[in-house]
Design an enzyme around this catalytic site. Structure first.
Site, PDB file in Angstrom:
ATOM      1  N   GLY A  30      45.712  46.405  44.859  1.00 51.54           N
ATOM      2  CA  GLY A  30      44.296  46.451  45.475  1.00 51.54           C
ATOM      3  C   GLY A  30      43.806  44.822  45.667  1.00 51.54           C
ATOM      4  N   PHE A  31      44.096  44.165  44.666  1.00 52.80           N
ATOM      5  CA  PHE A  31      43.770  42.617  44.839  1.00 52.80           C
ATOM      6  C   PHE A  31      42.486  42.378  45.143  1.00 52.80           C
ATOM      7  CE2 PHE A  31      48.278  42.964  46.074  1.00 52.80           C
ATOM      8  CZ  PHE A  31      48.995  42.401  45.024  1.00 52.80           C
TER       9      PHE A  31
ATOM     10  N   ILE B 284      48.820  40.372  23.581  1.00 57.88           N
ATOM     11  CA  ILE B 284      49.394  40.888  24.735  1.00 57.88           C
ATOM     12  C   ILE B 284      50.082  42.149  24.339  1.00 57.88           C
ATOM     13  CG2 ILE B 284      51.755  40.711  26.250  1.00 57.88           C
ATOM     14  CD1 ILE B 284      49.387  38.265  26.405  1.00 57.88           C
ATOM     15  N   LEU B 285      49.477  43.315  25.337  1.00 54.47           N
ATOM     16  CA  LEU B 285      49.705  44.798  25.067  1.00 54.47           C
ATOM     17  C   LEU B 285      51.177  45.073  25.285  1.00 54.47           C
ATOM     18  CD1 LEU B 285      46.290  45.697  26.370  1.00 54.47           C
ATOM     19  CD2 LEU B 285      46.912  45.518  23.986  1.00 54.47           C
TER      20      LEU B 285
ATOM     21  N   LYS C 243      56.060  42.745  29.042  1.00 47.50           N
ATOM     22  CA  LYS C 243      56.963  42.972  30.040  1.00 47.50           C
ATOM     23  C   LYS C 243      55.819  42.927  31.282  1.00 47.50           C
ATOM     24  CE  LYS C 243      60.907  45.452  31.984  1.00 47.50           C
ATOM     25  NZ  LYS C 243      61.921  46.436  31.671  1.00 47.50           N
TER      26      LYS C 243
ATOM     27  N   GLN D  91      52.604  40.619  35.658  1.00 49.37           N
ATOM     28  CA  GLN D  91      51.390  40.296  36.177  1.00 49.37           C
ATOM     29  C   GLN D  91      51.306  38.698  36.285  1.00 49.37           C
ATOM     30  OE1 GLN D  91      47.610  42.215  35.735  1.00 49.37           O
ATOM     31  NE2 GLN D  91      49.206  43.104  37.072  1.00 49.37           N
TER      32      GLN D  91
ATOM     33  N   GLU E  86      44.500  37.953  36.370  1.00 50.19           N
ATOM     34  CA  GLU E  86      44.181  36.852  37.284  1.00 50.19           C
ATOM     35  C   GLU E  86      44.343  35.251  36.726  1.00 50.19           C
ATOM     36  OE1 GLU E  86      40.849  38.688  39.925  1.00 50.19           O
ATOM     37  OE2 GLU E  86      40.609  39.103  37.807  1.00 50.19           O
TER      38      GLU E  86
END
Lengths: 323, 742
Positions: free
Chosen positions: B247-248, B622-623, B626, B631, B698
């Site tokens: 989507g960005f 951090i969930l 990887k 990302q 982002e």
């Protein structure tokens, strides 16, 4: 895309008689048809024709069938060994997927990537003769600095054709009436002049059947392509060079340029200025002076003039290293 | 509904205890196998086998005009054409993300090649052919297509992603009095989001009920936009976006396709499929506005920043309030007692400007992080040392504490790993053959946001869980991290948790945007899981806190009870909701990082190649290591594009976006991307969410391009303040002598 008739040619003679636009890989033509930049009434599919061989000619050169794909040609051991320049140029073009589809004949006939040629709502003398040229005064970063006209400043996008021109290749064709002829790549393309819609000497219904290479040309082979990203971008400037030195002097020089003009560019005066001379930066500058004497920028592509000079000098320096 | 309002910092949670051992782990994507085997249908791929019709958009080849008439006769009479839809309700571009309003054209042409009608036909090919036969007559109006000639005329709008102005003290006075003054102007071009999956919709009516599959990021807002666009109540519309090919930001608001497909389907009485062409996507959805940014920094003679000014001018269409918020990080990232951050919108008749890949940071930090490099150079300081000297202790705008800020740790760790000490201390000092070598670095920051979001967990009598929320996974890994959160909280093996997303019939969610998705939707799953554990505890007659959950068993004291036994044949459904609270206003929250780049600039041609790129980041918990790392790779790659390649070119004579396909609009290709390194430092932000995590998507875009620019300076001595840094801008700065020998 407009509806079109489709016919498949079963042999070369029939292809000419079927009277339509030839299609092989379709990597350029189909895109243009979707946009209605090209609107052929009839497509003649030539992919079944027996033009996929690379064979040795009597004079020690090679005859490349028009349907040999860019991938196959670039990978052919004879091409890699004796025509390194051509292999390198092919691999500098497009992407792996496109090279698998694109053919030798079709590559020669690629159409320009000018953004206004692709946008049917804009004036373009190449697409619609007499409508004007939106690239002049527009976004013309990729456009010509040599041989342009007031009607068209487009460039030819092929890398392969630049190498073919440096090699002195010859295009073999069959006309619609079944007669055959050959046209040197040197004579194959046209400058835009007043008829930018006519890009080559091919006549209607004339089919490229093969491209013939002369016997291997000794010397250092280089293809240097300068572009805005590392892959999948058209040349802003490219230089194809075969240079042979002998006893500290340049004995032979064959140079062709991409990204500069409506056709792969070759200027024999540049080559003549080099032959018999000892390589030096001053000499290379002189060669660039000759090449670019008539160069004219369009604003956004002004940088191509110094870029072409610098690239040519670097290629010549590299090709004559140790001479 | 069980609700958690983030009014105070979270204490230790089940995620910290990590009993099941799945949170944070780099497990494979939940939907990965479906995607690589073609079994994850994207919007256009729905209704396979049903009798459908196909749409193709008619566009207006003129920059600014009024529509006088539309003659669809020729198109209508083509065999296979079912209808031509036109009228005021056609959307001329994508909707803005922040409002349910839609950009109906109302008879006006507001930008070149905007949609003006839709042809619906038996096949895509017929629709495409017929679209060229629709004759539209225009009354041309004067248009204006660039911002340079209109500098100083911009509007301050209140509908942007941040206030137009953020001020503190008296910047002008402080700058005038500063011992050292830095004043430079930077330019960034317009960009296209360029997601792989084009905007596409499939619309199906059943009586007055509409079901629509569309490639969208924020379903609960998008469904309102679709309903508004076609003039029905939102309750009549169900929107599904189970899988999204990127989507960005360009799918935060609906594209023109959704409303057109719905109108077309209504008109022909059967479902309509409509995918925008790549040319449509470039010219009829949205873009990022070009910017001109003036950066003024006052310092002491020793280089301590005393005041900071960042004034941006950008573009948008008439009446549009969105602006590219280039100063969004400036507000809190840099010190300075007196501060001035402003944004002005210059009106142009070009495609709507909207959110695109890290709105604000992506463009603003191209300017500010280059400016810091220039300043460091002026003081003869290493850019790392300069940043360390200018690290604020609290939010310099509001004097709030930072919730967590490990920027300097990121810089130090990055410098160590990158071997920054090996950086050429003088520009244009290192050469390898024909290549000029340079190192550059930049800071990264991305403001964090937590959005209201809800989810349901349904547990079957066998003890399997299904997580349900209208949340989207735009390729980021949302399915996977929600599965991990539910599994960790509930003590279930991963394969005992399923996830249902992308459907407005599911609990309302934050959607994906602004890097808030994982934190917001993930927290709602956390809240629902807590409620489910409460229910378990109640049934067992114990306190929830005393329960340990692992592998489908509840452990309490010396008892170990299988979930099936607790459930006793029941299916339990619980809902959870997260809402932002006081911690959003009493702390300053952001993710931080640092980028280090090594470039090689060709001394003959000015072609730049990135040789190494390292990003060190912190974003709370951090969930999934990887998907989080992945990302960041994406951010780094876009950063290469911002630095070297991306530029949407508008012809100022006509308003045409000239490079409107992926052959001529350059984004990085594989060959442009070196081996990427990403290191995410251990971090917890208890103020940010119950997960103690922050946005990451982002973060890795912010500043990368500036690190590359700074490396180009280090390599060549050329300081380019107009992105992208293409060879034409470098040529005149390169050594006169060419080739290796020079």
């Amino acid at each position: 895309m407009r509806p079109f008739e489709y016919a498949r040619a079963s042999d070369v003679t029939e292809a000419g008689k079927l009277a339509g636009r030839f299609i092989a890989g379709g990597t350029n033509l189909l895109d243009l048809m979707k946009l209605e930049v090209e609107t052929p009434d009839k497509l003649v599919d030539i992919t079944r024709l027996p033009l996929r061989d690379i064979e040795t000619t009597d004079d020690g050169g090679l005859r490349i069938g028009a349907l040999v794909t860019n991938s196959d040609l670039a990978a052919d051991p004879r091409i890699r060994k004796d025509y390194e320049l051509l292999s390198r140029a092919l691999l500098a073009g497009a992407s792996g997927q496109l090279r698998n589809k694109a053919t030798t004949g079709g590559n020669l006939l690629q159409r320009t990537r000018c953004g206004y040629f692709y946008e049917t709502s804009q004036p373009c003398n190449k697409r619609e003769p007499g409508s004007g040229c939106a690239a002049i005064g527009g976004f013309n970063r990729i456009h010509a600095i040599l041989g342009a006209s007031k009607n068209c400043i487009a460039t030819h996008p092929s890398d392969m054709a630049v190498a073919m021109r440096a090699l002195g290749a010859v295009v073999e064709t069959q006309k619609a009436d079944g007669s055959t002829r050959e046209i040197a790549v040197d004579d194959f393309y046209r400058l835009p002049g007043d008829t930018p819609q006519i890009e080559s000497e091919l006549q209607e219904g004339e089919l490229i059947t093969a491209v013939r290479l002369p016997k291997p040309i000794a010397g250092v082979h280089r293809y240097r392509k300068v572009r805005d990203r590392a892959s999948y971008a058209f040349a802003l400037v490219s230089v194809a060079a075969i240079v042979r030195t002998d006893g500290g002097k340049i004995a032979e020089a064959r140079l062709a340029f991409g990204g500069l003009a409506h056709m792969p560019w070759r200027d024999e005066a540049v080559e003549k200025a080099l032959i018999g001379e000892a390589p030096s930066m001053a000499l290379f500058d002189k060669a660039a002076d000759i090449l670019l004497a008539e160069a004219r920028g369009q604003g956004e592509n002004d940088f191509k003039i110094p870029l072409a000079r610098r690239t040519l000098k670097a290629v010549l320096a590299d090709a004559t290293k140790g001479a | 509904m069980n609700k958690h309002v983030m009014d105070e910092a979270i204490g230790e949670t089940r995620l910290d205890r990590n009993t099941q051992g799945v949170i944070g782990k780099g497990v494979d994507r939940y939907e990965g196998k479906l995607k690589v085997s073609g079994k994850a249908p994207y919007a256009y791929e729905h209704l396979i086998g049903e009798k459908v019709a196909y749409g193709y958009v008619v566009t207006a080849p003129i920059g600014r005009a009024k529509v006088k008439s539309i003659d669809a006769m020729a198109a209508q009479s083509l065999a296979g054409v079912l209808t031509v839809v036109s009228g005021d309700e056609v959307l001329h571009s994508s909707a803005q993300p922040l409002s349910p309003a839609v950009p109906a054209m109302k008879g006006e042409i507001l930008h070149y090649n905007q949609p003006v009608a839709l042809v619906v036909a038996e096949s895509f090919e017929i629709a495409r052919q017929a679209a060229k036969l629709v004759k539209v007559e225009y009354e041309a109006k004067e248009g204006h297509y660039e911002i340079e000639s209109r500098r100083g005329t911009g509007r301050a709008t209140e509908e942007g992603p941040m206030p137009a102005d953020t001020k503190r003290g008296d910047f002008e006075k402080a700058f005038a009095a500063a011992e050292v003054q830095f004043d430079q102007t930077y330019r960034t071009p317009s960009y296209q989001a360029a997601a792989m999956e084009p905007h596409a919709s499939v619309a199906k009516w059943d009586g007055d009920q509409l079901t629509i599959w569309s490639s969208c990021q924020l379903l609960d807002l998008n469904v309102q936009q679709i309903a508004n666009g076609i003039g029905v109540d939102p309750s009549k519309v169900r929107l599904l976006s189970p899988y999204i090919g990127g989507g960005f930001g360009s799918k935060l608001g609906i594209g023109p396709d959704a409303v057109l497909a719905a109108l077309g389907a209504k008109a022909v009485g059967r479902p309509v499929k409509l995918a925008l062409t790549r040319q449509n996507v470039f010219q009829a959805t949205s873009r990022r506005g070009e910017t001109i940014q003036r950066v003024r920094i006052g310092t002491t003679k020793d280089g301590k920043i005393t005041c900071f000014g960042h004034e941006s001018e950008t573009a948008n269409a008439e009446g549009e309030g969105f602006f590219e918020p280039s100063g969004i990080s400036t507000v809190f990232l840099y010190p300075g007692e007196d501060r001035l951050v402003t944004h002005r919108v210059i009106t142009t008749d070009v495609l709507t400007a909207s959110a695109c890949r890290a709105p604000g940071e992506a463009t603003g930090m191209l300017a500010t992080e280059s400016a810091l490099d220039e300043l460091a150079e002026r003081f003869g300081m290493d850019p790392v040392a300069f940043r360390k000297m200018n690290e604020p202790e609290k939010d310099p705008q509001e004097d709030l504490p930072f919730s967590s800020r490990r920027l300097l740790d990121c810089i130090d760790e990055g410098a160590r790993r990158f071997n920054w000490a090996d950086r050429p201390s003088k520009p244009a000092a290192r050469r390898e053959g024909e290549w000029l070598i340079g190192y550059g670095m930049s800071s990264a920051s991305r403001a964090n946001s937590l959005m209201a979001s809800s989810a349901e967990i349904e547990m079957s009598p066998e003890g399997r869980a299904i997580v349900k929320t209208s949340m989207t996974d735009i390729g980021t890994g949302t399915y996977t991290i929600l599965q991990q959160i539910a599994a960790e909280m509930l003590g279930l093996p991963l394969d005992h948790v399923d996830v249902l997303l992308g459907d407005t019939s599911l609990p309302e969610s934050s959607g994906s945007g602004g890097s808030w998705g994982a934190n917001s939707a993930g927290s709602s799953v956390y809240v629902a899981a807590e409620a489910l554990i409460e229910e378990f505890a109640k049934r067992l007659g114990v306190e929830a806190e005393t329960l340990t959950l692992k592998d489908g068993h509840a452990i309490s004291g010396n008892r170990q009870i299988p979930f099936a036994e607790i459930l006793n044949g029941d299916t339990i459904k619980v809902q959870g909701k997260i809402e932002p609270g006081d911690t959003s206003s009493n702390t300053n929250q952001a993710s931080y990082g640092a980028h280090f780049a090594e470039v090689a600039v060709n001394a003959t041609t000015g072609e730049t190649r990135v040789r190494r790129l390292l990003t060190v980041g912190t974003a709370g918990r951090i969930l999934n290591m990887k998907t989080a790392t992945s990302q960041c790779y994406g951010g780094q790659i876009w950063g290469i594009g911002y630095a070297l390649e991306e530029e949407l070119v508008v012809d100022p004579r006509s308003g045409l976006i000239v490079n409107h396909d992926l052959a001529e609009y350059h984004v990085p290709v594989h060959a442009d991307v070196p081996k990427l390194d990403v290191v995410l430092l251990e971090d917890r932000d208890p103020h940010a969410s119950p997960l103690a995590g922050k946005g990451i998507g982002e973060l890795a875009i912010a500043g990368v391009g500036a690190a590359i620019n700074n490396a180009i300076y280090n390599a060549t001595g050329a300081r380019i303040r107009s992105y992208p840094i293409t060879m034409d801008k470098l040529l005149s700065h390169l050594p006169d002598e060419v080739g290796e020998a020079a």
